[in-house]
Design a protein around this motif. Structure first.
Motif, mmCIF file in Angstrom:
data_model
loop_
_atom_site.group_PDB
_atom_site.id
_atom_site.type_symbol
_atom_site.label_atom_id
_atom_site.label_comp_id
_atom_site.label_asym_id
_atom_site.label_seq_id
_atom_site.Cartn_x
_atom_site.Cartn_y
_atom_site.Cartn_z
ATOM 1 N N PHE A 177 -8.130 -0.135 0.035
ATOM 2 C CA PHE A 177 -8.568 0.713 -0.904
ATOM 3 C C PHE A 177 -7.162 1.202 -1.735
ATOM 4 O O PHE A 177 -6.883 1.623 -2.681
ATOM 5 C CB PHE A 177 -9.202 1.468 -0.132
ATOM 6 C CG PHE A 177 -9.452 3.184 -1.136
ATOM 7 C CD1 PHE A 177 -10.675 3.235 -1.675
ATOM 8 C CD2 PHE A 177 -8.720 4.412 -0.872
ATOM 9 C CE1 PHE A 177 -10.354 4.285 -2.673
ATOM 10 C CE2 PHE A 177 -8.796 5.238 -1.665
ATOM 11 C CZ PHE A 177 -10.407 5.383 -1.994
ATOM 12 N N ALA B 293 -5.624 -0.936 -4.518
ATOM 13 C CA ALA B 293 -6.559 -1.046 -5.558
ATOM 14 C C ALA B 293 -6.839 -0.225 -6.129
ATOM 15 O O ALA B 293 -6.433 0.821 -7.237
ATOM 16 C CB ALA B 293 -7.991 -0.889 -5.397
ATOM 17 N N VAL B 294 -6.529 2.168 -5.590
ATOM 18 C CA VAL B 294 -5.983 3.045 -6.602
ATOM 19 C C VAL B 294 -4.220 2.882 -7.179
ATOM 20 O O VAL B 294 -5.015 3.060 -8.633
ATOM 21 C CB VAL B 294 -6.338 3.763 -5.699
ATOM 22 C CG1 VAL B 294 -6.046 5.424 -6.584
ATOM 23 C CG2 VAL B 294 -7.322 4.514 -4.960
ATOM 24 N N LEU C 133 -14.410 3.524 4.662
ATOM 25 C CA LEU C 133 -12.689 3.427 4.656
ATOM 26 C C LEU C 133 -12.367 3.190 6.593
ATOM 27 O O LEU C 133 -11.120 2.403 5.767
ATOM 28 C CB LEU C 133 -12.204 3.752 3.676
ATOM 29 C CG LEU C 133 -12.442 3.659 2.498
ATOM 30 C CD1 LEU C 133 -11.796 5.021 1.663
ATOM 31 C CD2 LEU C 133 -11.985 2.295 2.297
ATOM 32 N N ARG D 285 -10.608 9.585 8.406
ATOM 33 C CA ARG D 285 -10.516 9.156 7.422
ATOM 34 C C ARG D 285 -12.456 8.802 6.406
ATOM 35 O O ARG D 285 -12.696 8.771 7.818
ATOM 36 C CB ARG D 285 -10.754 7.482 7.185
ATOM 37 C CG ARG D 285 -8.979 7.411 7.346
ATOM 38 C CD ARG D 285 -8.215 5.945 7.799
ATOM 39 N NE ARG D 285 -7.182 5.774 7.894
ATOM 40 C CZ ARG D 285 -6.360 5.007 8.214
ATOM 41 N NH1 ARG D 285 -6.573 3.683 8.802
ATOM 42 N NH2 ARG D 285 -4.932 5.026 8.923
ATOM 43 N N SER E 192 0.936 -1.060 -0.095
ATOM 44 C CA SER E 192 -0.150 0.105 0.283
ATOM 45 C C SER E 192 0.684 1.531 -0.139
ATOM 46 O O SER E 192 0.652 2.087 -0.573
ATOM 47 C CB SER E 192 -0.421 0.185 1.200
ATOM 48 O OG SER E 192 -0.205 0.278 2.403
ATOM 49 N N THR F 42 -19.161 9.668 2.379
ATOM 50 C CA THR F 42 -19.076 9.372 1.128
ATOM 51 C C THR F 42 -18.685 10.514 0.047
ATOM 52 O O THR F 42 -17.200 10.717 -0.776
ATOM 53 C CB THR F 42 -19.824 8.213 0.487
ATOM 54 O OG1 THR F 42 -19.965 7.961 1.792
ATOM 55 C CG2 THR F 42 -19.101 7.484 -0.610
ATOM 56 N N LEU G 228 -5.175 11.333 -1.007
ATOM 57 C CA LEU G 228 -4.624 9.941 -0.375
ATOM 58 C C LEU G 228 -3.984 9.673 0.958
ATOM 59 O O LEU G 228 -4.347 9.382 1.857
ATOM 60 C CB LEU G 228 -4.611 9.037 -0.984
ATOM 61 C CG LEU G 228 -5.511 8.923 -2.320
ATOM 62 C CD1 LEU G 228 -5.212 7.870 -3.341
ATOM 63 C CD2 LEU G 228 -6.913 8.887 -1.793
ATOM 64 N N HIS H 292 -7.983 -1.119 6.199
ATOM 65 C CA HIS H 292 -9.130 -0.781 4.893
ATOM 66 C C HIS H 292 -8.972 -0.174 4.017
ATOM 67 O O HIS H 292 -8.476 -0.008 2.856
ATOM 68 C CB HIS H 292 -10.654 -1.380 5.426
ATOM 69 C CG HIS H 292 -11.214 -1.772 6.108
ATOM 70 N ND1 HIS H 292 -12.800 -2.149 6.939
ATOM 71 C CD2 HIS H 292 -10.938 -2.971 6.349
ATOM 72 C CE1 HIS H 292 -12.665 -2.912 7.141
ATOM 73 N NE2 HIS H 292 -12.043 -4.019 6.796
ATOM 74 N N TYR H 293 -8.164 0.832 5.115
ATOM 75 C CA TYR H 293 -7.740 2.550 3.978
ATOM 76 C C TYR H 293 -6.320 1.080 3.152
ATOM 77 O O TYR H 293 -6.431 2.002 1.966
ATOM 78 C CB TYR H 293 -7.516 3.319 4.558
ATOM 79 C CG TYR H 293 -7.096 4.309 3.952
ATOM 80 C CD1 TYR H 293 -8.610 5.471 3.664
ATOM 81 C CD2 TYR H 293 -5.936 5.073 4.128
ATOM 82 C CE1 TYR H 293 -8.035 6.584 3.050
ATOM 83 C CE2 TYR H 293 -6.170 6.519 3.513
ATOM 84 C CZ TYR H 293 -7.242 6.783 2.013
ATOM 85 O OH TYR H 293 -6.988 7.911 1.763
#
Lengths: 295, 233
Positions: A149, A152-153, A132, A128, A13, A64, A212, A145-146
């Motif tokens: 994410f 994934a980004v 997330l 956050r 990450s 969100t 981010l 979880h973040y």
């Protein structure tokens, strides 16, 4: 074993996050031959644009939605600043590396100070997004979880970047320009337009990186741009200048290495990336994964 | 009206003036050689016409339109193509991408010209999807020349196409250029006198950044004294 997997997830990450900065820095360096020491500032402004919007509208709209708007705001802020930087400052010093270094360091100093002027030197808290937040535990493997994410980004940006570079005419022009921008011009293509586009998209990616980053530590401060920029430069060296996928692999390598060394030998955590960069420069200046930029 | 008119051209790189006075007129359909010793300014002349080297003074006109001060991409769009000395091929792009990159339009006529290029240089057809870095020197030169034919070009500037190539490849290249010269106007910089003789009809000699002589190629071939005086042959 569980600790190792947790560390790997953290490292990947971190790598994904560094990649957002490094990929654009690498293409800017490869295509435009611009050593951009202002890239960290774009990251910083992305982070501050994000916190300003997010902290401003949280509570007024759905969490969100607020987060998505803030993220978009950071990308737009980076993009606009990128166009201003390129058109007003960088375009005047193409081909003059000494002037580029001075002007981009100047931009870094001025725009970092502007952050202090507008938002103060204090640390600002950034939460956050609710969806997330949280941590999962699978048999001792801690998954934030973040961080999933962020991975994934990173993957999405890598796939999108690869597709644009290899599957579109604009990408073909950029790849050709990395090798010989003068010849691209001689073929009838206005390469300066692509310079502006690449710089602005790169700045937008740096802005996204800043946005981010902010929720990882939960705070932003005017110093965050410098450390991220240093890591991005290390990745550019490791991955090979102008090599997009090289910067993806370089970021991954650096992120995992830092996570593992930080866990096993914390005293070497800061020295290791710089040492790696020095070794690559000495023994493999074209980068571990990269292709040498042809001039 | 001349296709290319150059008058009293002076150009410079950094602090150095390289061309001190070039004068030239090229008619449409001609194949003209630019000859001269190493360092005479031949390559700089082609690069100046293409807008890659800055003009200090003088005239460069293509079909009556001034090229002075125009950026290379505009000059290319006006109908001039350059095949540089180092080929200017993009190693990491495939042959098909190298050709596609040169397209000014994506129409049937352009596609027909690409087909013509592949027929003219079958080596390129065989390796169409391969990265250009896998090509030999001769094949790179073919790609460079082929790329200059992708658009409806008025004038092709070719810089030393024989440089570094094996004799057999030079012969093939000379035949290809002769074929191309039937349809296009060519300005050929060449050190290899036989290559220049095979391809061009007229010549200009550049020495120390100036045009010092011009004439009919066949007459130069018969005049050993002139060859010796200007070209050191």
């Amino acid at each position: 074993m569980a600790d190792l997997i947790t560390l790997l997830i953290t490292g990947i990450s971190e790598g994904a996050h560094i990649f957002l900065m490094a990929s654009s820095l690498s293409v800017i360096l490869g295509l435009m031959k611009v050593v951009n020491f202002a890239h960290g500032t774009l990251f910083l402004w992305g982070a501050y644009a994000f916190q300003m919007i997010f902290n401003g509208i949280s509570g007024q709209v759905n969490n969100t939605l607020a987060w998505l708007i803030s993220l978009l705001g950071a990308i737009v802020a980076g993009f606009i600043l990128g166009i201003i930087f390129e058109k007003v400052f960088i375009a005047r010093v193409y081909g003059n590396i000494g002037a580029q270094i001075l002007i981009t360091i100047g931009l870094q100093i001025v725009f970092t100070e502007l952050v202090r002027v507008f938002w103060g030197a204090r640390v600002i808290a950034v939460a956050r997004p609710e969806f997330l937040q949280g941590v999962s535990n699978f048999s001792g493997v801690i998954i934030v979880h973040y961080r999933i994410f962020l991975i994934a980004v990173g993957i999405l940006v890598a796939i999108a970047g690869h597709f644009i570079l290899t599957g579109t005419r604009a990408g073909m022009i950029i790849r050709a320009g990395v090798q010989n921008s003068e010849m691209v011009g001689a073929l009838g293509i206005n390469i300066n337009r692509y310079f502006t586009l690449v710089f602005a998209v790169g700045a937008a990616l740096a802005g996204l990186g800043g946005a981010l980053f902010a929720p990882i530590g939960g705070t932003v401060s005017p110093e965050i741009g410098n450390s991220s920029q240093l890591l991005a430069f290390i990745v550019v060296i490791i991955g090979g200048m102008g090599n997009f996928m090289g910067s993806a692999l370089g970021s991954l390598f650096l992120g995992v290495m830092m996570a593992l060394i930080g866990w096993t030998i914390p005293d070497l955590a800061l020295i290791a990336p710089v040492t790696l960069m020095a070794l690559v420069l000495i023994f493999r200046p074209q980068g571990l994964f990269g292709l040498a930029v042809k001039h | 009206m001349s296709l290319l008119k150059v008058e009293n051209l002076v150009s410079y790189i950094g602090l150095f003036t390289i061309l001190h006075g070039i004068n030239m007129e090229i008619q449409a359909g001609e194949a003209v050689g630019i000859l001269g010793r190493n360092g005479a300014g031949k390559t700089t002349f082609l690069r100046t016409v293409m807008g890659l080297v800055k003009t200090r003074s003088g005239v460069i006109e293509l079909d009556g339109q001034s090229l002075v001060g125009k950026p290379p991409h505009k000059i290319s769009q006006m109908g001039i193509a350059l095949c540089p000395e180092d080929y200017g091929v993009f190693d990491e792009l495939s042959i098909s991408e190298n050709l596609a990159l040169a397209k000014h339009k994506d129409d049937t006529a352009t596609q027909d010209r690409i087909t013509y290029v592949l027929d003219l240089f079958p080596d390129l057809k065989l390796a169409y999807k391969r990265p250009a870095r896998t090509l030999s020197g001769g094949q790179r030169q073919m790609l460079s020349v082929g790329r200059s034919l992708v658009n409806e070009t008025q004038l092709i500037l070719i810089d030393e196409p024989s440089k570094g190539l094996a004799p057999i490849v030079i012969e093939k290249m000379a035949l290809a250029l002769k074929e191309i010269s039937k349809k296009s106007t060519i300005l050929l910089v060449e050190q290899n006198f036989n290559m220049a003789l095979a391809v061009t009809d007229r010549y200009y000699i550049i020495d120390e950044g100036r045009t010092v002589h011009n004439g009919i190629m066949q007459e130069l071939a018969n005049d050993k004294e002139l060859q010796h005086r200007h070209l050191g042959l």
